[in-house]
Write a protein that holds these residues in place. Structure first.
Motif, PDB file in Angstrom:
ATOM      1  N   SER A  11       0.852  -1.187   0.000  1.00 47.22           N
ATOM      2  CA  SER A  11       0.000   0.000   0.000  1.00 47.22           C
ATOM      3  C   SER A  11       0.889   1.240   0.000  1.00 47.22           C
ATOM      4  CB  SER A  11      -0.919  -0.002   1.225  1.00 47.22           C
ATOM      5  OG  SER A  11      -1.800   1.093   1.209  1.00 47.22           O
ATOM      6  N   ASP A  12       0.386   2.338  -0.583  1.00 48.90           N
ATOM      7  CA  ASP A  12       1.196   3.551  -0.630  1.00 48.90           C
ATOM      8  C   ASP A  12       0.292   4.777  -0.684  1.00 48.90           C
ATOM      9  OD1 ASP A  12       3.520   5.048  -0.691  1.00 48.90           O
ATOM     10  OD2 ASP A  12       3.619   5.063  -2.879  1.00 48.90           O
ATOM     11  N   LYS A  13       0.745   5.861  -0.032  1.00 42.80           N
ATOM     12  CA  LYS A  13       0.024   7.131  -0.057  1.00 42.80           C
ATOM     13  C   LYS A  13       0.759   8.127  -0.942  1.00 42.80           C
ATOM     14  CE  LYS A  13      -2.489   7.409   4.352  1.00 42.80           C
ATOM     15  NZ  LYS A  13      -2.615   8.193   5.618  1.00 42.80           N
ATOM     16  N   ILE A  14      -0.014   8.902  -1.688  1.00 47.13           N
ATOM     17  CA  ILE A  14       0.554   9.901  -2.598  1.00 47.13           C
ATOM     18  C   ILE A  14      -0.207  11.206  -2.407  1.00 47.13           C
ATOM     19  CG2 ILE A  14       0.974  10.510  -5.016  1.00 47.13           C
ATOM     20  CD1 ILE A  14       0.781   7.451  -5.566  1.00 47.13           C
ATOM     21  N   LYS A  15       0.503  12.294  -2.195  1.00 43.35           N
ATOM     22  CA  LYS A  15      -0.138  13.602  -2.115  1.00 43.35           C
ATOM     23  C   LYS A  15      -0.561  14.046  -3.511  1.00 43.35           C
ATOM     24  CE  LYS A  15      -0.427  16.059   0.967  1.00 43.35           C
ATOM     25  NZ  LYS A  15      -1.537  16.250   1.946  1.00 43.35           N
ATOM     26  N   PHE A  16      -1.716  14.716  -3.582  1.00 44.76           N
ATOM     27  CA  PHE A  16      -2.131  15.248  -4.881  1.00 44.76           C
ATOM     28  C   PHE A  16      -2.514  16.713  -4.744  1.00 44.76           C
ATOM     29  CE2 PHE A  16      -6.239  13.447  -3.310  1.00 44.76           C
ATOM     30  CZ  PHE A  16      -7.041  14.576  -3.395  1.00 44.76           C
ATOM     31  N   LYS A  17      -2.580  17.391  -5.896  1.00 47.24           N
ATOM     32  CA  LYS A  17      -3.070  18.767  -5.949  1.00 47.24           C
ATOM     33  C   LYS A  17      -4.498  18.742  -6.462  1.00 47.24           C
ATOM     34  CE  LYS A  17       1.481  20.812  -6.936  1.00 47.24           C
ATOM     35  NZ  LYS A  17       2.278  21.581  -7.922  1.00 47.24           N
ATOM     36  N   LEU A  18      -5.375  19.469  -5.790  1.00 45.54           N
ATOM     37  CA  LEU A  18      -6.756  19.598  -6.253  1.00 45.54           C
ATOM     38  C   LEU A  18      -6.872  20.947  -6.949  1.00 45.54           C
ATOM     39  CD1 LEU A  18      -9.503  18.116  -6.230  1.00 45.54           C
ATOM     40  CD2 LEU A  18     -10.113  19.512  -4.250  1.00 45.54           C
ATOM     41  N   ILE A  19      -6.907  20.907  -8.275  1.00 46.77           N
ATOM     42  CA  ILE A  19      -6.951  22.116  -9.083  1.00 46.77           C
ATOM     43  C   ILE A  19      -8.260  22.127  -9.864  1.00 46.77           C
ATOM     44  CG2 ILE A  19      -5.790  23.519 -10.825  1.00 46.77           C
ATOM     45  CD1 ILE A  19      -4.088  23.116  -8.362  1.00 46.77           C
ATOM     46  N   ASN A  20      -9.099  23.126  -9.591  1.00 48.36           N
ATOM     47  CA  ASN A  20     -10.390  23.236 -10.279  1.00 48.36           C
ATOM     48  C   ASN A  20     -11.179  21.939 -10.172  1.00 48.36           C
ATOM     49  OD1 ASN A  20     -12.338  24.617 -11.730  1.00 48.36           O
ATOM     50  ND2 ASN A  20     -11.510  24.029 -13.722  1.00 48.36           N
ATOM     51  N   ASN A  21     -11.170  21.345  -8.985  1.00 50.12           N
ATOM     52  CA  ASN A  21     -11.883  20.104  -8.655  1.00 50.12           C
ATOM     53  C   ASN A  21     -11.279  18.863  -9.318  1.00 50.12           C
ATOM     54  OD1 ASN A  21     -13.816  21.651  -7.202  1.00 50.12           O
ATOM     55  ND2 ASN A  21     -14.980  22.001  -9.076  1.00 50.12           N
ATOM     56  N   LEU A  22     -10.093  18.964  -9.887  1.00 57.61           N
ATOM     57  CA  LEU A  22      -9.435  17.838 -10.546  1.00 57.61           C
ATOM     58  C   LEU A  22      -8.253  17.369  -9.710  1.00 57.61           C
ATOM     59  CD1 LEU A  22      -9.353  19.194 -14.229  1.00 57.61           C
ATOM     60  CD2 LEU A  22     -11.126  17.823 -13.123  1.00 57.61           C
ATOM     61  N   VAL A  23      -8.065  16.053  -9.645  1.00 53.57           N
ATOM     62  CA  VAL A  23      -6.967  15.449  -8.894  1.00 53.57           C
ATOM     63  C   VAL A  23      -5.754  15.312  -9.810  1.00 53.57           C
ATOM     64  CG1 VAL A  23      -6.182  13.361  -7.696  1.00 53.57           C
ATOM     65  CG2 VAL A  23      -8.524  14.191  -7.358  1.00 53.57           C
ATOM     66  N   VAL A  24      -4.649  15.988  -9.460  1.00 51.42           N
ATOM     67  CA  VAL A  24      -3.433  15.969 -10.268  1.00 51.42           C
ATOM     68  C   VAL A  24      -2.343  15.245  -9.484  1.00 51.42           C
ATOM     69  CG1 VAL A  24      -1.713  17.352 -11.493  1.00 51.42           C
ATOM     70  CG2 VAL A  24      -4.088  18.137 -11.381  1.00 51.42           C
ATOM     71  N   ILE A  25      -1.791  14.169 -10.075  1.00 51.24           N
ATOM     72  CA  ILE A  25      -0.817  13.327  -9.381  1.00 51.24           C
ATOM     73  C   ILE A  25       0.473  13.222 -10.194  1.00 51.24           C
ATOM     74  CG2 ILE A  25      -2.594  11.960  -8.228  1.00 51.24           C
ATOM     75  CD1 ILE A  25      -2.074   9.737 -10.324  1.00 51.24           C
ATOM     76  N   PRO A  26       1.608  12.948  -9.522  1.00 51.68           N
ATOM     77  CA  PRO A  26       2.857  12.700 -10.254  1.00 51.68           C
ATOM     78  C   PRO A  26       2.880  11.279 -10.812  1.00 51.68           C
ATOM     79  CG  PRO A  26       3.245  12.575  -7.893  1.00 51.68           C
ATOM     80  CD  PRO A  26       1.810  12.974  -8.061  1.00 51.68           C
ATOM     81  N   VAL A  27       3.236  11.159 -12.085  1.00 51.68           N
ATOM     82  CA  VAL A  27       3.348   9.859 -12.744  1.00 51.68           C
ATOM     83  C   VAL A  27       4.698   9.804 -13.443  1.00 51.68           C
ATOM     84  CG1 VAL A  27       2.389   8.309 -14.497  1.00 51.68           C
ATOM     85  CG2 VAL A  27       0.854   9.709 -13.098  1.00 51.68           C
TER      86      VAL A  27
END
Length: 432
Positions: free
Chosen positions: A19-35
């Motif tokens: 299992s792993d946790k990743i911080k995301f940015k919520l921009i204009n109600n959209l979830v943005v993650i590093p890939v």
């Protein structure tokens, strides 16, 4: 790093906890993650409404990624335009936190108009969805801003009296949920695509026979961009939206033009989409293997549904030169003397100011008969300041949030129109 022993055809988590946790940015109600793709870290929108990862190749990202095993295909999405050309690539290495997959397909779309970075104000290179959700249980904690990925075999459901669980239906790898809307005092069952890649709350496809239609209190607006072009339609309200015991009153709804969603309406019994402005009001657990989603109310649940009261849509449009005070030089002067010359010339350089490159925000959509349009603003105007504060001190999202403020709020905009500096005044206007 050794990848021996890892499955080649699905995402696996390479740690003992699985299992792993990743911080995301919520921009204009959209979830943005590093890939990370083939060793290159990019930013992706987590989109339940997309089947395969798509890279928007406006910066020739595909060249950097050294994608291989390609073939040309055409993709179709929302919008009134034609299908878009793309390259399908196989055998790419994807890494999201500790989750890794060694032979991921992706699509690189070559269309300069599909640039999410300009619309969100941060670098966004693509979207990812089904393949990640299919292999792992995904928890989206909208209230705390993190994503949790867990291998299904080790995931344990906690007792949750305040949660609601829903069965999912899948068509072309996309999840659908059954809900209800109340329109003109009539409660109507609807089947909705769960679309975390959309920033609105709710989209409904008008259908008179089912009673799904806009009230007389609506306005026509720009709704967003799809793979096949811009989408326009009506914005209005529904009396209420129901997800089992959860009730959201006076929820925002958009009714897209039928021509823009002709392809989407081909899905049997689909009535619309449930998107980011609704999803963010819950902490969500997606379990594709059990065809189930769990919702729990969070701190955003009681936030009022608002709308753009200015009529302006902005995009990040390159950079501009800005004169700023140089805090490192108080006197603002630097003097050089040449004593060898008879007249003892002096060169005085004013270093009180410095020239910096700052983002430029341009008006790209302007609603008819809106306060901004009636004030005289035009598409193409570059915003320089809002209420006497220079725009480079704000993010794009912060500026747009000002346009969603209370009706009656006064807005002063200074703009650059083809090199001419102009000032405009208007008040935010509530439309329903």
């Amino acid at each position: 790093m050794s990848y021996s022993g890892f499955s080649q055809d699905k995402f696996v988590i390479q740690n003992k906890k699985q299992s792993d946790k990743i911080k995301f940015k919520l921009i204009n109600n959209l979830v943005v993650i590093p890939v990370e793709i083939n060793g290159v870290t990019l930013s992706f929108i987590l989109d339940t409404g997309v089947s395969k990862p798509i890279i928007f190749n406006f910066l020739n990202v595909a060249d950097t990624l050294k994608i291989k095993d390609t073939e040309k295909i055409y993709l179709r999405g929302l919008g009134e335009g034609e299908s878009v050309e793309a390259l399908k690539s196989r055998n790419n290495i994807f890494k999201i936190g500790d989750a890794i997959k060694l032979n991921q397909d992706l699509y690189a779309v070559f269309n300069n108009k599909l640039n999410f970075a300009s619309k969100l104000g941060i670098p966004v290179h693509g979207i990812i969805g089904f393949d990640l959700f299919r292999d792992l249980i995904i928890e989206i904690n909208y209230s705390s801003g993190y994503l949790k990925l867990t291998v299904p075999e080790v995931f344990k459901y906690k007792s949750c009296k305040k949660c609601e669980r829903f069965n999912l239906e899948f068509y072309n790898g996309k999840p659908y949920i059954n809900a209800e809307v109340k329109i003109e005092e009539r409660k109507i069952p609807v089947k909705l695509l769960i679309d975390s890649g959309g920033s609105d709350a709710l989209w409904l496809f008008e259908n008179d026979s089912l009673g799904i239609k806009s009230s007389n209190n609506f306005f026509v607006d720009f709704l967003g961009h799809g793979l096949s072009g811009s989408v326009y339609g009506k914005r209005s309200k529904v009396n209420a939206f129901f997800l089992k015991s959860f009730t959201l009153k006076n929820a925002n709804v958009a009714f897209p033009d039928s021509t823009s969603v002709l392809f989407a309406k081909q899905i049997k019994n689909r009535n619309g989409s449930l998107s980011g402005n609704m999803l963010k009001r819950f902490d969500v657990v997606f379990d594709y293997q059990k065809a189930m989603v769990t919702l729990k109310k969070n701190r955003h649940f009681k936030e009022k549904f608002s709308h753009n009261k200015s009529g302006i849509e902005l995009e990040h449009d390159g950079v501009r030169l800005v004169k700023e005070v140089n805090k490192n030089n108080i006197t603002g002067k630097s003097i050089f003397e040449n004593n060898e010359m008879e007249n003892n010339n002096k060169i005085v350089i004013n270093t009180q100011y410095k020239i910096s490159l700052k983002p430029a925000y341009t008006i790209v959509e302007l609603r008819e008969d809106s306060p901004a349009k009636n004030a005289g603003l035009l598409i193409g105007d570059i915003i320089l300041s809002v209420n006497n504060k220079q725009v480079h001190q704000y993010s794009l999202q912060q500026i747009m949030e000002m346009f969603y403020d209370d009706a009656g709020k006064k807005i002063k905009l200074k703009v650059d129109r083809n090199g001419k500096i102009l000032t405009f005044y208007f008040q935010l206007q509530k439309l329903f």
